[in-house]
Design an enzyme around this catalytic site. Structure first.
Site, PDB file in Angstrom:
ATOM      1  N   THR A  35     -15.003   2.144 -10.706  1.00 20.64           N
ATOM      2  CA  THR A  35     -14.993   0.683 -10.755  1.00 20.64           C
ATOM      3  C   THR A  35     -15.261   0.192 -12.168  1.00 20.64           C
ATOM      4  OG1 THR A  35     -17.294   0.819 -10.087  1.00 20.64           O
ATOM      5  CG2 THR A  35     -15.733   0.237  -8.375  1.00 20.64           C
ATOM      6  N   ASP A  36     -15.789   1.096 -13.031  1.00 18.13           N
ATOM      7  CA  ASP A  36     -16.278   0.604 -14.329  1.00 18.13           C
ATOM      8  C   ASP A  36     -15.155   0.236 -15.294  1.00 18.13           C
ATOM      9  OD1 ASP A  36     -15.605   3.263 -14.916  1.00 18.13           O
ATOM     10  OD2 ASP A  36     -17.390   3.624 -16.139  1.00 18.13           O
ATOM     11  N   GLY A 124     -19.935  20.965 -16.948  1.00 20.60           N
ATOM     12  CA  GLY A 124     -18.814  20.708 -16.033  1.00 20.60           C
ATOM     13  C   GLY A 124     -19.252  20.193 -14.670  1.00 20.60           C
ATOM     14  N   SER A 125     -20.522  19.822 -14.514  1.00 19.45           N
ATOM     15  CA  SER A 125     -21.020  19.418 -13.197  1.00 19.45           C
ATOM     16  C   SER A 125     -20.704  17.961 -12.888  1.00 19.45           C
ATOM     17  CB  SER A 125     -22.533  19.619 -13.124  1.00 19.45           C
ATOM     18  OG  SER A 125     -23.170  18.853 -14.133  1.00 19.45           O
ATOM     19  N   GLY A 126     -20.225  17.222 -13.883  1.00 23.53           N
ATOM     20  CA  GLY A 126     -19.945  15.803 -13.641  1.00 23.53           C
ATOM     21  C   GLY A 126     -21.213  14.967 -13.679  1.00 23.53           C
ATOM     22  N   LEU A 127     -22.282  15.516 -14.238  1.00 24.27           N
ATOM     23  CA  LEU A 127     -23.527  14.741 -14.359  1.00 24.27           C
ATOM     24  C   LEU A 127     -23.661  14.190 -15.779  1.00 24.27           C
ATOM     25  CD1 LEU A 127     -25.920  17.041 -12.267  1.00 24.27           C
ATOM     26  CD2 LEU A 127     -24.685  15.004 -11.509  1.00 24.27           C
ATOM     27  N   SER A 128     -22.541  14.104 -16.456  1.00 26.10           N
ATOM     28  CA  SER A 128     -22.457  13.432 -17.766  1.00 26.10           C
ATOM     29  C   SER A 128     -23.141  14.148 -18.911  1.00 26.10           C
ATOM     30  CB  SER A 128     -23.040  12.021 -17.686  1.00 26.10           C
ATOM     31  OG  SER A 128     -22.111  11.193 -17.122  1.00 26.10           O
ATOM     32  N   ASP A 174     -21.299   5.844 -17.776  1.00 21.78           N
ATOM     33  CA  ASP A 174     -22.138   7.009 -18.098  1.00 21.78           C
ATOM     34  C   ASP A 174     -23.031   6.724 -19.295  1.00 21.78           C
ATOM     35  OD1 ASP A 174     -20.581   8.011 -16.143  1.00 21.78           O
ATOM     36  OD2 ASP A 174     -19.432   9.375 -17.412  1.00 21.78           O
ATOM     37  N   TYR A 224      -7.696  11.614 -15.003  1.00 22.94           N
ATOM     38  CA  TYR A 224      -8.558  10.433 -15.127  1.00 22.94           C
ATOM     39  C   TYR A 224      -7.785   9.282 -15.762  1.00 22.94           C
ATOM     40  CZ  TYR A 224     -12.586   7.535 -16.302  1.00 22.94           C
ATOM     41  OH  TYR A 224     -13.472   6.497 -16.412  1.00 22.94           O
TER      42      TYR A 224
HETATM   43  C1  GLA Z   1     -16.476   9.287 -15.353  1.00 25.35           C
HETATM   44  C2  GLA Z   1     -16.324   8.233 -16.437  1.00 25.35           C
HETATM   45  C3  GLA Z   1     -16.996   6.931 -16.013  1.00 25.35           C
HETATM   46  C4  GLA Z   1     -16.538   6.501 -14.625  1.00 25.35           C
HETATM   47  C5  GLA Z   1     -16.634   7.670 -13.635  1.00 25.35           C
HETATM   48  C6  GLA Z   1     -16.068   7.326 -12.294  1.00 25.35           C
HETATM   49  O1  GLA Z   1     -17.809   9.679 -15.211  1.00 25.35           O
HETATM   50  O2  GLA Z   1     -16.886   8.673 -17.649  1.00 25.35           O
HETATM   51  O3  GLA Z   1     -16.730   5.936 -16.966  1.00 25.35           O
HETATM   52  O4  GLA Z   1     -15.250   5.962 -14.656  1.00 25.35           O
HETATM   53  O5  GLA Z   1     -15.975   8.810 -14.127  1.00 25.35           O
HETATM   54  O6  GLA Z   1     -16.824   6.374 -11.658  1.00 25.35           O
END
Ligand code: GLA
Length: 388
Positions: A35-36, A124-128, A174, A224
């Site tokens: 949504t961001d 690579g865990s998607g935890l930024s 993030d 993405y």
């Molecule tokens: C990644 C991107 C964020 C956001 C998410 C999905 O983490 O870095 O900006 O778009 O995906 O919500």
């Protein structure tokens, strides 16, 4: 931790000068996914997992980086005047990108640094882990070069560098969560104007459990950016008949009225997710305020279904984790979190069922995929900061 890192720093770069330490968290998003970049709301929290940095200013222009997580890369040496947007690879492209962005915006960074990094966010865990490293660099530069910059501006600079230096067209969630996070709170952020408020995460008899599928995804890849383009295409169509700036301006019923104008069926589904997910996020924050965790969980589940079917950013492994989670007693809600295509799920699980959850989900996942999932009980921490 800090003491050990300083010892390592000295063994790499030698004694002397002023050595400073920094910490920057990872993040988990509770709800409000994809949504961001659609002007919608997000609801992430900063974690106590994150990235540590130890640094010292130099007198010349040399930049030296070393990461305990990438020891094979050894020491990477460059100059602060030698940054290559969109051509730079490897882990140092993130800190270098932030230096490049700040210099571009005329923040005075006129000497090099020696930097040691150590991260506790699984790669690579998607935890930024990348936003964590970016914001860490921002805080480090602000502190060492006395930059007159606020934390929310640092978040924007880091997003700018990720977009323009690293080539990932990510939104602001993030970097914002990592920079502005607050212990025991989630950040309810309106990405259309960056207004935000903290909302205490009071789960009483439940915990947030993060499950790592160990399936790696790379956000700096086309999927993405494709999603983002599809949303933009849908927005352009709706703008022909309605005065809106972003998909986040629409209610569910507005969307149902206008959707006919989006010719492409895929783009229509992408936009539907963006609109409904934004509204779900607004409702979710309300339910949390009213201590209605059960309703919060239902919204998380609906978010997963929408990300799986309409936005199509889930994958088989993640669906196995979520489907299994849904069947375990005491699971209030479970969904994919982050960019997607692997990474982690986030679940709210009653305290008394957490062990059973880990056992059952772990076993089923191993049987179906051969992969051993990892589980973390999330602790919500503060945003990026100087620690010593
Ligand atoms: C990644 C991107 C964020 C956001 C998410 C999905 O983490 O870095 O900006 O778009 O995906 O919500």
């Amino acid at each position: 931790m800090e003491k050990k890192l300083i010892e390592k720093f000295i063994s790499l770069y030698g004694e002397g000068g002023e050595i400073k330490s920094y910490f920057s968290p990872g993040r988990v998003n509770l709800i409000g996914e994809h949504t961001d970049y659609n002007g919608g709301h997000v609801f992430p929290c900063a974690l106590t997992l994150g990235t540590y940095g130890v640094a010292r200013k130099r007198e010349d222009k040399t930049l030296r980086f070393y990461s305990i997580n990438f020891e094979n890369d050894g020491m990477i040496e460059t100059s602060i005047d030698d940054m290559k947007p969109l051509k730079d690879n490897g882990w140092t492209a993130y800190p270098k990108g932030v230096i490049w962005a700040l210099k571009k915006y005329e923040y005075k960074i006129d000497t090099g640094m020696d930097v040691l990094i150590y991260g506790t966010i699984p790669d690579g865990s998607g935890l930024s882990s990348s936003a964590s490293l970016e914001v860490l660099t921002g805080v480090m530069l602000k502190d060492m070069f006395d930059l007159n910059i606020t934390m929310d501006k640092i978040a924007l600079m880091c997003q700018y560098s990720e977009n323009n230096y690293n080539g990932c067209n990510c939104g602001i969630m993030d970097q914002f969560a990592v920079a502005m996070g607050k212990k025991d709170c989630a950040v309810f952020l309106d990405t259309s104007d960056l207004k935000y408020e903290y909302s205490e995460v009071k789960l009483d008899d439940a915990k947030i459990v993060i499950t790592n599928s160990k399936v790696k995804h790379s956000l700096v890849d086309s999927a993405y950016n494709d999603r983002r383009n599809e949303c933009e295409k849908a927005l352009k169509s709706i703008q022909k008949i309605a005065k809106i700036k972003t998909l986040g301006d629409l209610s569910e019923s507005d969307f149902e009225t206008y959707k006919y104008i989006i010719d492409d069926e895929v783009c229509r589904r992408r936009a539907k997710h963006a609109v409904y997910e934004n509204q779900r996020t607004i409702k979710a924050v309300e339910t949390l305020k009213n201590n209605d965790i059960i309703e919060f969980g239902k919204l998380m589940n609906a978010s997963h279904v929408s990300l799986r079917d309409d936005f199509e950013v889930s994958c088989d492994e993640i669906d196995i984790l979520v489907d299994t989670a849904w069947s375990v007693p005491g699971v209030i809600g479970s969904r994919i979190t982050g960019g997607g295509f692997g990474g982690c799920t986030v679940s709210i699980v009653k305290n008394e069922n957490v062990d059973e959850f880990i056992e059952k989900v772990g076993k089923e996942y191993k049987e179906k995929t051969g992969i051993t999932a990892e589980f973390y009980i999330a602790e919500i921490g503060d945003g990026a900061r100087v620690i010593g």
